[in-house]
Write a protein that holds these residues in place. Structure first.
Motif, PDB file in Angstrom:
ATOM      1  N   GLY A 190      16.418  10.529  21.859  1.00  0.00           N
ATOM      2  CA  GLY A 190      16.975   9.734  21.164  1.00  0.00           C
ATOM      3  C   GLY A 190      17.380   8.957  19.825  1.00  0.00           C
ATOM      4  N   THR A 191      16.453   7.724  20.482  1.00  0.00           N
ATOM      5  CA  THR A 191      16.455   6.801  19.046  1.00  0.00           C
ATOM      6  C   THR A 191      15.815   6.265  17.804  1.00  0.00           C
ATOM      7  OG1 THR A 191      15.993   4.761  20.864  1.00  0.00           O
ATOM      8  CG2 THR A 191      15.821   4.490  18.891  1.00  0.00           C
ATOM      9  N   PRO A 192      16.818   6.817  17.057  1.00  0.00           N
ATOM     10  CA  PRO A 192      16.167   7.076  15.693  1.00  0.00           C
ATOM     11  C   PRO A 192      14.677   6.729  15.191  1.00  0.00           C
ATOM     12  CG  PRO A 192      18.646   5.879  15.033  1.00  0.00           C
ATOM     13  CD  PRO A 192      18.326   5.927  17.166  1.00  0.00           C
ATOM     14  N   VAL A 193      13.623   6.309  14.886  1.00  0.00           N
ATOM     15  CA  VAL A 193      12.210   6.097  14.420  1.00  0.00           C
ATOM     16  C   VAL A 193      12.280   6.322  12.616  1.00  0.00           C
ATOM     17  CG1 VAL A 193      12.263   5.028  16.537  1.00  0.00           C
ATOM     18  CG2 VAL A 193      11.329   7.366  15.529  1.00  0.00           C
ATOM     19  N   THR A 194      11.559   6.055  12.027  1.00  0.00           N
ATOM     20  CA  THR A 194      10.486   6.179  11.708  1.00  0.00           C
ATOM     21  C   THR A 194       8.946   6.149  11.888  1.00  0.00           C
ATOM     22  OG1 THR A 194      12.101   5.096   9.586  1.00  0.00           O
ATOM     23  CG2 THR A 194       9.769   5.245   8.275  1.00  0.00           C
ATOM     24  N   VAL A 195       8.215   7.210  11.506  1.00  0.00           N
ATOM     25  CA  VAL A 195       6.988   7.334  12.064  1.00  0.00           C
ATOM     26  C   VAL A 195       6.329   6.607  10.408  1.00  0.00           C
ATOM     27  CG1 VAL A 195       5.159   8.915  12.953  1.00  0.00           C
ATOM     28  CG2 VAL A 195       7.527   8.820  13.245  1.00  0.00           C
ATOM     29  N   MET A 196       5.683   6.142  10.604  1.00  0.00           N
ATOM     30  CA  MET A 196       4.373   5.625   9.826  1.00  0.00           C
ATOM     31  C   MET A 196       3.129   6.347   9.925  1.00  0.00           C
ATOM     32  SD  MET A 196       1.942   4.074   7.701  1.00  0.00           S
ATOM     33  CE  MET A 196       2.474   1.701   8.036  1.00  0.00           C
ATOM     34  N   VAL A 197       2.188   6.686   8.856  1.00  0.00           N
ATOM     35  CA  VAL A 197       0.857   6.841   8.458  1.00  0.00           C
ATOM     36  C   VAL A 197       0.120   7.089   6.869  1.00  0.00           C
ATOM     37  CG1 VAL A 197       1.097   9.586   8.627  1.00  0.00           C
ATOM     38  CG2 VAL A 197      -0.641   7.641   9.499  1.00  0.00           C
ATOM     39  N   GLY A 245      -4.581  16.599   9.505  1.00  0.00           N
ATOM     40  CA  GLY A 245      -4.517  15.679  11.011  1.00  0.00           C
ATOM     41  C   GLY A 245      -4.464  13.944  10.847  1.00  0.00           C
ATOM     42  N   TRP A 246      -4.261  13.787  11.608  1.00  0.00           N
ATOM     43  CA  TRP A 246      -4.254  12.397  12.120  1.00  0.00           C
ATOM     44  C   TRP A 246      -4.278  12.333  13.582  1.00  0.00           C
ATOM     45  CZ3 TRP A 246      -0.003  14.401  10.071  1.00  0.00           C
ATOM     46  CH2 TRP A 246       1.236  14.464  10.439  1.00  0.00           C
ATOM     47  N   HIS A 247      -5.250  11.215  13.906  1.00  0.00           N
ATOM     48  CA  HIS A 247      -5.009  10.723  15.559  1.00  0.00           C
ATOM     49  C   HIS A 247      -3.157  10.197  16.023  1.00  0.00           C
ATOM     50  CE1 HIS A 247      -5.809   8.666  19.772  1.00  0.00           C
ATOM     51  NE2 HIS A 247      -7.427   9.664  19.392  1.00  0.00           N
ATOM     52  N   PRO A 248      -2.791  10.264  16.792  1.00  0.00           N
ATOM     53  CA  PRO A 248      -2.216   9.356  17.817  1.00  0.00           C
ATOM     54  C   PRO A 248      -2.067   7.965  18.004  1.00  0.00           C
ATOM     55  CG  PRO A 248      -2.803  11.100  18.815  1.00  0.00           C
ATOM     56  CD  PRO A 248      -3.828  11.048  17.959  1.00  0.00           C
ATOM     57  N   ALA A 249      -2.897   7.551  17.467  1.00  0.00           N
ATOM     58  CA  ALA A 249      -3.110   6.275  17.175  1.00  0.00           C
ATOM     59  C   ALA A 249      -2.903   5.450  16.015  1.00  0.00           C
ATOM     60  CB  ALA A 249      -4.685   5.402  18.066  1.00  0.00           C
ATOM     61  N   ASN A 250      -3.212   6.527  14.754  1.00  0.00           N
ATOM     62  CA  ASN A 250      -3.082   6.306  13.305  1.00  0.00           C
ATOM     63  C   ASN A 250      -1.856   6.046  12.881  1.00  0.00           C
ATOM     64  OD1 ASN A 250      -5.804   5.189  13.548  1.00  0.00           O
ATOM     65  ND2 ASN A 250      -6.295   7.486  13.081  1.00  0.00           N
ATOM     66  N   ALA A 251      -0.760   6.015  13.577  1.00  0.00           N
ATOM     67  CA  ALA A 251       0.507   6.388  12.940  1.00  0.00           C
ATOM     68  C   ALA A 251       1.454   5.467  13.976  1.00  0.00           C
ATOM     69  CB  ALA A 251       1.497   8.029  13.965  1.00  0.00           C
ATOM     70  N   LEU A 252       2.250   4.746  13.583  1.00  0.00           N
ATOM     71  CA  LEU A 252       2.718   3.253  13.356  1.00  0.00           C
ATOM     72  C   LEU A 252       4.635   3.999  13.364  1.00  0.00           C
ATOM     73  CD1 LEU A 252       2.488   0.481  13.975  1.00  0.00           C
ATOM     74  CD2 LEU A 252       3.218   0.328  12.121  1.00  0.00           C
ATOM     75  N   VAL A 253       5.116   3.620  15.010  1.00  0.00           N
ATOM     76  CA  VAL A 253       6.931   4.000  15.093  1.00  0.00           C
ATOM     77  C   VAL A 253       7.662   2.121  14.302  1.00  0.00           C
ATOM     78  CG1 VAL A 253       8.586   4.063  16.434  1.00  0.00           C
ATOM     79  CG2 VAL A 253       6.234   5.246  16.884  1.00  0.00           C
ATOM     80  N   LEU A 254       8.785   2.869  13.982  1.00  0.00           N
ATOM     81  CA  LEU A 254       9.446   2.128  13.379  1.00  0.00           C
ATOM     82  C   LEU A 254      10.727   1.679  13.415  1.00  0.00           C
ATOM     83  CD1 LEU A 254       7.400   0.987   9.271  1.00  0.00           C
ATOM     84  CD2 LEU A 254       6.941   0.033  11.515  1.00  0.00           C
ATOM     85  N   THR A 255      11.562   0.655  13.806  1.00  0.00           N
ATOM     86  CA  THR A 255      12.792   0.590  13.996  1.00  0.00           C
ATOM     87  C   THR A 255      13.706  -0.225  13.658  1.00  0.00           C
ATOM     88  OG1 THR A 255      12.179  -0.925  15.461  1.00  0.00           O
ATOM     89  CG2 THR A 255      11.697   0.914  16.896  1.00  0.00           C
ATOM     90  N   LYS A 256      12.926  -0.520  12.437  1.00  0.00           N
ATOM     91  CA  LYS A 256      13.822  -1.229  11.476  1.00  0.00           C
ATOM     92  C   LYS A 256      13.488  -1.125  10.198  1.00  0.00           C
ATOM     93  CE  LYS A 256      12.117  -5.582  11.893  1.00  0.00           C
ATOM     94  NZ  LYS A 256      12.278  -6.991  11.968  1.00  0.00           N
ATOM     95  N   GLY A 313       0.586  -0.729   0.465  1.00  0.00           N
ATOM     96  CA  GLY A 313      -0.097  -0.183   0.361  1.00  0.00           C
ATOM     97  C   GLY A 313       0.986   1.607   0.000  1.00  0.00           C
ATOM     98  N   ALA A 314       0.070   2.622  -0.188  1.00  0.00           N
ATOM     99  CA  ALA A 314       0.795   3.491   0.004  1.00  0.00           C
ATOM    100  C   ALA A 314       0.823   4.209   1.498  1.00  0.00           C
ATOM    101  CB  ALA A 314       0.141   4.674  -0.744  1.00  0.00           C
ATOM    102  N   ALA A 315       2.082   4.588   1.472  1.00  0.00           N
ATOM    103  CA  ALA A 315       2.457   5.262   3.651  1.00  0.00           C
ATOM    104  C   ALA A 315       3.460   7.003   3.365  1.00  0.00           C
ATOM    105  CB  ALA A 315       3.240   4.486   3.812  1.00  0.00           C
ATOM    106  N   ASN A 316       3.189   7.119   4.127  1.00  0.00           N
ATOM    107  CA  ASN A 316       3.838   8.769   4.387  1.00  0.00           C
ATOM    108  C   ASN A 316       4.774   7.462   5.324  1.00  0.00           C
ATOM    109  OD1 ASN A 316       1.894  10.665   2.731  1.00  0.00           O
ATOM    110  ND2 ASN A 316      -0.003  10.456   4.321  1.00  0.00           N
ATOM    111  N   MET A 317       6.064   8.529   5.269  1.00  0.00           N
ATOM    112  CA  MET A 317       7.351   8.146   6.097  1.00  0.00           C
ATOM    113  C   MET A 317       8.024   9.589   6.455  1.00  0.00           C
ATOM    114  SD  MET A 317       7.433   4.805   6.011  1.00  0.00           S
ATOM    115  CE  MET A 317       7.198   3.005   4.959  1.00  0.00           C
ATOM    116  N   PHE A 318       8.116   9.819   8.108  1.00  0.00           N
ATOM    117  CA  PHE A 318       9.014  11.266   8.487  1.00  0.00           C
ATOM    118  C   PHE A 318       9.974  10.074   9.186  1.00  0.00           C
ATOM    119  CE2 PHE A 318       4.225  11.730   8.309  1.00  0.00           C
ATOM    120  CZ  PHE A 318       3.962  13.128   8.021  1.00  0.00           C
TER     121      PHE A 318
END
Length: 376
Positions: free
Chosen positions: A289-296, A365-376, A250-255
């Protein structure tokens, strides 16, 4: 898989899988096509191996069929080691993308061919042929040749021929790739219903994400010869375990971001592409300080002319592109940093009082529950 909402044997630690790959590798010279794959598939599943060309999914399927021998590892079906068992002695059958029907034989002859090769009694051959023709609703076409059938009808004949031998496992290699989009969508659900009725375990190779999501009980996402993640379609889409899976399905926004701390039980991350921090529902603690990728996902992002309500994550930007797809519109919004975010809006009405167009200033706008933290 909508037809079997309670079907989840993989959640039962006592359930024995029908198929087991144990650290299976396959090398062709210096090239490793499959790299130490361990995987369990349960009886009654439609299990999809999903990935781009060259990821190893077809090689894995061919090893299960017996057309390739593993360089390392073992393969088991129903508890029996079949690693070195020839294809014709395995309880599997394969349905190829090309369907591989005999052009000089009728539909009935194509289906009966394998049964005749097995030297089954004539009455058994006739009964099974008639049963699978009825199953795939092709009884009235029994005397036609393949060239007299449509693509969808040939696909049904190939399925009937594969099921006639009553395999424990049916292997499907891009089974719907030759069909047009509308027929493919209809056939996906038809295949699921047929599999539900006969109970045969399906293992399917596909590069089509929609096909895998529609048909599968579980999906194994492959990349570079390895399994990146195994899960239900919901698991794979909503809870990807890596950036690769999130981006592939699918499509994903990454930060790109770094953990800043926590606030009110939520993770706070600093994202240079935004002018402010994001808050995310995330159960596992992460050190500052942990580097992460945020996906929504784009469908989780609301787009308006007004500032989102307090408590929501937000971004401000300008509409740079719009893709109108009939039922939905996809807005590409460029932030001041140059980063782009996609937002999907359902077109519920013919007109919209707040219709957005190119170069409009908007808020996302997006809810905090609708974003995901990826560590790899």
């Amino acid at each position: 898989m909508a037809s079997q909402p309670a079907f989840a044997p993989w959640t039962d630690p006592q359930a024995k899988p029908l198929i087991r790959f144990e650290a299976v590798s396959k090398r062709f010279g210096d090239f490793t096509a499959v790299d130490r794959v361990s995987l369990s598939i349960h009886k009654g599943e439609i299990f999809s191996l999903l990935g781009a060309s060259g990821c190893g999914k077809t090689t894995l399927l061919r090893m299960l069929a017996g057309f390739e021998t593993p360089s390392e590892g073992r393969i088991f079906i129903d508890g029996i080691d079949i690693t070195n068992v020839p294809p014709y002695e395995r309880p599997v059958n394969m349905m190829f993308q090309s369907y591989a029907l005999f052009p000089h034989m009728t539909v009935e002859g194509n289906i009966a061919f394998g049964l005749k090769q097995d030297r089954l009694p004539k009455d058994v051959i006739a009964e099974r042929t008639r049963a699978v023709l009825d199953l795939v609703q092709m009884g009235k076409f029994a005397n036609r040749k393949p060239h007299q059938l449509s693509g969808g009808q040939r696909q049904r004949v190939a399925l009937a021929r594969a099921l006639a031998k009553e395999p424990k496992v049916l292997l499907l290699d891009e089974p719907l790739g030759a069909l047009d989009k509308k027929l493919r969508e209809a056939t996906q659900l038809e295949l699921v219903n047929i599999q539900d009725r006969v109970g045969v375990t399906f293992v399917m190779v596909t590069h089509d994400q929609e096909e895998a999501m529609t048909m599968s009980s579980r999906i194994g996402v492959m990349n570079a010869g390895g399994i990146q993640q195994v899960g239900t379609p919901i698991d794979i889409y909503e809870y990807p375990e890596s950036r690769f899976v999130a981006d592939f399905i699918g499509a994903a926004n990454m930060f790109e971001a770094r953990v800043a701390g926590d606030r009110d039980g939520r993770l706070v991350v600093h994202c240079p592409e935004l002018a402010h921090d994001l808050t995310i529902d995330h159960a596992a603690p992460l050190a500052a300080g942990t580097p992460v990728t945020v996906m929504v996902r784009p469908e989780k992002v609301a787009i308006t002319r007004d500032m989102p309500a307090e408590g929501l994550n937000w971004a401000e930007g300008v509409v740079s592109d719009i893709a109108y797809l009939g039922d939905v519109s996809i807005f590409h919004v460029r932030l001041a940093s140059g980063h782009k975010i996609e937002a999907l809006q359902t077109n519920r009405r013919h007109t919209d009082e707040q219709k957005l167009t190119w170069d409009d200033k908007v808020y996302l706008g997006w809810h905090p529950a609708n974003a995901l933290v990826l560590t790899k």
